[in-house]
Structures are given as C-alpha cells and as structure tokens.
Design a protein around this motif. Sequence first.
Motif, short mmCIF file in Angstrom:
data_model
loop_
_atom_site.label_atom_id
_atom_site.label_comp_id
_atom_site.label_asym_id
_atom_site.label_seq_id
_atom_site.Cartn_x
_atom_site.Cartn_y
_atom_site.Cartn_z
N ALA A 76 22.49 -12.39 47.46
CA ALA A 76 22.12 -13.61 48.17
C ALA A 76 20.82 -14.23 47.67
CB ALA A 76 22.01 -13.32 49.67
N VAL A 77 19.81 -13.42 47.37
CA VAL A 77 18.47 -13.98 47.10
C VAL A 77 18.00 -13.77 45.67
CG1 VAL A 77 17.82 -13.67 49.51
CG2 VAL A 77 17.22 -11.90 47.85
N GLY A 78 18.75 -13.03 44.84
CA GLY A 78 18.34 -12.86 43.45
C GLY A 78 17.98 -11.44 43.11
N ARG A 79 17.77 -11.21 41.82
CA ARG A 79 17.64 -9.85 41.30
C ARG A 79 16.19 -9.43 41.01
NH1 ARG A 79 23.02 -9.51 42.70
NH2 ARG A 79 24.38 -10.50 41.17
N LYS A 80 15.49 -10.21 40.17
CA LYS A 80 14.21 -9.75 39.63
C LYS A 80 13.15 -9.56 40.71
CE LYS A 80 10.74 -10.76 36.08
NZ LYS A 80 10.35 -11.61 34.93
N GLY A 81 13.07 -10.48 41.68
CA GLY A 81 12.03 -10.38 42.71
C GLY A 81 12.16 -9.11 43.54
N ILE A 82 13.38 -8.76 43.91
CA ILE A 82 13.57 -7.54 44.71
C ILE A 82 13.21 -6.30 43.90
CG2 ILE A 82 15.26 -6.11 45.93
CD1 ILE A 82 16.78 -8.66 46.60
N MET A 83 13.60 -6.28 42.64
CA MET A 83 13.26 -5.13 41.80
C MET A 83 11.74 -4.96 41.69
SD MET A 83 16.18 -4.92 38.79
CE MET A 83 16.22 -6.65 38.27
N LEU A 84 11.02 -6.05 41.52
CA LEU A 84 9.56 -5.97 41.43
C LEU A 84 8.94 -5.49 42.74
CD1 LEU A 84 8.56 -9.12 39.36
CD2 LEU A 84 7.93 -6.75 38.85
N PHE A 85 9.43 -6.03 43.86
CA PHE A 85 8.91 -5.64 45.17
C PHE A 85 9.03 -4.14 45.39
CE2 PHE A 85 10.13 -4.61 49.57
CZ PHE A 85 8.95 -4.91 50.23
N THR A 86 10.19 -3.59 45.06
CA THR A 86 10.41 -2.17 45.29
C THR A 86 9.59 -1.30 44.34
OG1 THR A 86 12.40 -2.23 43.90
CG2 THR A 86 12.69 -2.52 46.27
N MET A 87 9.35 -1.80 43.13
CA MET A 87 8.52 -1.03 42.20
C MET A 87 7.07 -0.95 42.69
SD MET A 87 10.12 -2.34 38.56
CE MET A 87 9.14 -1.27 37.49
N GLY B 66 15.80 0.16 45.02
CA GLY B 66 15.87 -1.24 44.66
C GLY B 66 16.38 -1.50 43.27
N LEU B 67 15.75 -0.91 42.27
CA LEU B 67 16.15 -1.19 40.89
C LEU B 67 17.53 -0.63 40.56
CD1 LEU B 67 13.97 -1.48 37.81
CD2 LEU B 67 15.98 -0.02 37.65
N PRO B 68 17.86 0.62 40.91
CA PRO B 68 19.22 1.11 40.60
C PRO B 68 20.33 0.30 41.25
CG PRO B 68 17.78 2.94 41.15
CD PRO B 68 17.03 1.69 41.48
N ALA B 69 20.07 -0.25 42.43
CA ALA B 69 21.08 -1.04 43.13
C ALA B 69 21.37 -2.36 42.44
CB ALA B 69 20.64 -1.31 44.58
N ILE B 70 20.41 -2.87 41.69
CA ILE B 70 20.48 -4.24 41.20
C ILE B 70 20.59 -4.33 39.68
CG2 ILE B 70 19.22 -6.44 41.16
CD1 ILE B 70 17.89 -5.54 43.81
N ALA B 71 20.11 -3.34 38.96
CA ALA B 71 19.99 -3.44 37.50
C ALA B 71 21.32 -3.75 36.83
CB ALA B 71 19.40 -2.16 36.93
#
Length: 398
Positions: free
Chosen positions: A72-83, A115-120
């Motif tokens: 829904a909201v995109g990939r890169k931002g969520i990955m960065l937040f979780t890192m 976060g990253l494994p779910a989205i990468a």
Amino acid sequence: MIAPHTPAFWRATLALCLGSFMVFANLYVTQPLLPMIAERYNVTALQSSVSFTIATLTLGLSLLFYGPLSDAVGRKGIMLFTMVGITLTTSCLALTNDYHSLLFLRALQGFFLAGLPAIAVAYMSDEFNADALMIAVGIYISGNSIGGIGGRLLGGFLGENLGLGGTFTVMAGLSLLLTLAFFWLLPPSRHFEPKPLRPKLMLAQMGAHLVNKRLLLSYLIGGLSFFIFVNQYSYITFVLKDSPYFLSSQYIGLLFLTYLSGTYASAISGKLAKRFSQPVCMMAGTIIIMLGSAVTLIPTLLAIIIGLFINAFGFFLTHSTASSWVSLNAQSGKASASSLYLTFYYIGASTGGIYLDMFWHQGKWTAVVEGSWLMLLMILLLGYGLHRLHGISKQTSL
C-alpha cells in the motif's frame, strides 16, 4: 525494468545484500553464545535458545504486517524505518543485565528484523525483469547466509573477548553504518503501483495464497526445512562445548563458516532451477540435508564440520528455489505471498527447537539426527507433490 548485470542491477542488489547482512547478523548473533547464556543465567539448553527463537518468532509473525503494508505505501521507506529500529534495539541490548530484559528486547528486535525480509523480494519483483529476478533472489539469499555467518562469527569472537554487552555494542555500530549504506545505494521504486490498504482484501489475498497448492506446499517445504536446519546448529553447539571437544564460544562461532557452502548453493540455485526445475531442486536439497546429517554422526570434529557443510548446501538450495518459486507463482499480492512464505519459515525456526529438544533428552545428538530424518522424509514427500503439480501444469499449458 532492471535487466541482469547492469549498473542498476548491481547497485540495488548490493544494497539489499547489505541490508540482509545487517538483519541476519543481528538475528543470529546470540546462537554461538547459547552455552554462555545458559551458564550466565543458570537456564537449560532449551531456555537459553529462547534468546534466539523468540526473535525468529516475532520476526515471522511481523512479516504478515509488513508485506501488505508495503503493497500500500511503498518499499524503501519501510525497510529504512525498520533498519533504524534494529540499530536502536541492539543499542539497548548492550545495556541490559538480566535474562528477562534480554528476551523482551530480542522479541522487540524481531518485530523490526521482519521489515526488510518481508519486502526485499517484492521490491525486486517490482523493479527487476524475470531473468534478473531469478538471479537477484539467489544473490540476495546468499547475503542472508553471509549475514548469518557474520553474526555468528562476531557473536563467538566478541562474546569470548568482550562479553554479551560488548558484543551488542559492536553490533549496534555496525548496524548504523549498514543502514547509511543501504539508504545511499538503493534506487527508489520506479515501477511500484500502490494498492489501497484494505484489511479485508489483505486477508482474502492471504487466504487465496494458502489454498493455492503450489504456494502452500512451498511454504511447508521452506518452513519445515528451516525447522530442522537452524535448530540442529543450536544443539550441536552443546555437543562441541562438552567432552571430547571442549570448544570455546570463539571456536564454536567459527563452526558457522560451514554456511559458506549455502552461500554458493544460493548463488547457483537459479541456474540449477532452469536446468532441472525448482521442485526437483527442492527435493535434491532435502536429500542432501539427510546425507549431511548422517555424516555428523561420525564422532570426529572433522566429520561434523563436513556434515554441516553438506547440510548448509542442501538447505540453501531448497530455500532459495522455494522462495523464488513463491515470487514466480503468486498471481497477485506478491509481497503478501512472500511474507507468508517467510512467516512459515521463521515460525519453523522458532518451534523446531521444541521438537528436537524431545530427541535431545532421549539420546543427545544421535536422537536429534533421527528426529531430523523423520521430518526430512516428510519434506521430501511434499517436494514430490510439488513436482507432480508442476508437471501437470506444464502438460496443461502445452
């Protein structure tokens, strides 16, 4: 779309591999320290392993949240937040002094680790063409295995010399550097198409994935394979700590260099899948794990190491092809399909220790291998079922 071996391909793949290294190094850093944790807090082998499995459990459950959210909201931002969240929780772990605080923070860390494994893989599905995707997924999973190796090596070496607090302090600093590198390297999404965040639709998509036999069988294969593979490593640390080996945490950490064969298996999995088909590769990987487990029964350190090299090759061949299979066979909601695969995968990791602990108490390592064989035979049957489905679908398309 990003084509194989272009500058954009290598930039994106490197970023995701660095992020993957950070995630899995933090996840696995406690595994070579399990005997140390058991002694420090006066807990059993199973209880000490909870410091590892509680993170895999919350990671696995959290995948169900991140995948649909990223659709829904995109990939890169969520990955960065979780890192960033991983870095902060690792910093807090460096300051804790009691077992229950350690477990709480590891559980919280598991939420961010998801976060990253779910989205990468979903990011790669959006941005890479089909040929690039198969290659990139194999390389990315190689990054997973290198992260697992690196975390365990660091855990063993730093734990031996700096203790638990010093280990987490170093890991926090490394995590910060990798987060900055990820932010700089990863290209923005150019082909992502947002979908409204609709809980009912998300549940319907997940339900559709679970009734899709081609996906469900691959979920079970990946989850049950990890159920056995990763927890064998937890119990072998207690074997090698005691007579006749008497290895310290530092040298137990070196044991995880056996994952390097898995790194190689992941990297070549795409080529093997093109030649033999993905279900055949999953079955072959399972048979290889059975062989490696048998080799570890030879009571010498060299035989155990060789057996674990064989196991790692077989497991990562199975895991790489199963993960790629999900991405290629999900008809819609690719992120949620990948998230469900990883949910099965990490729930397998968090529950396999309980299954193998029953065998450990009955007959130590020999019984653990026997219990492993029982489960691996079941996985082999699941792989054969997937192979038959694949053959039927090929005949239908002709």
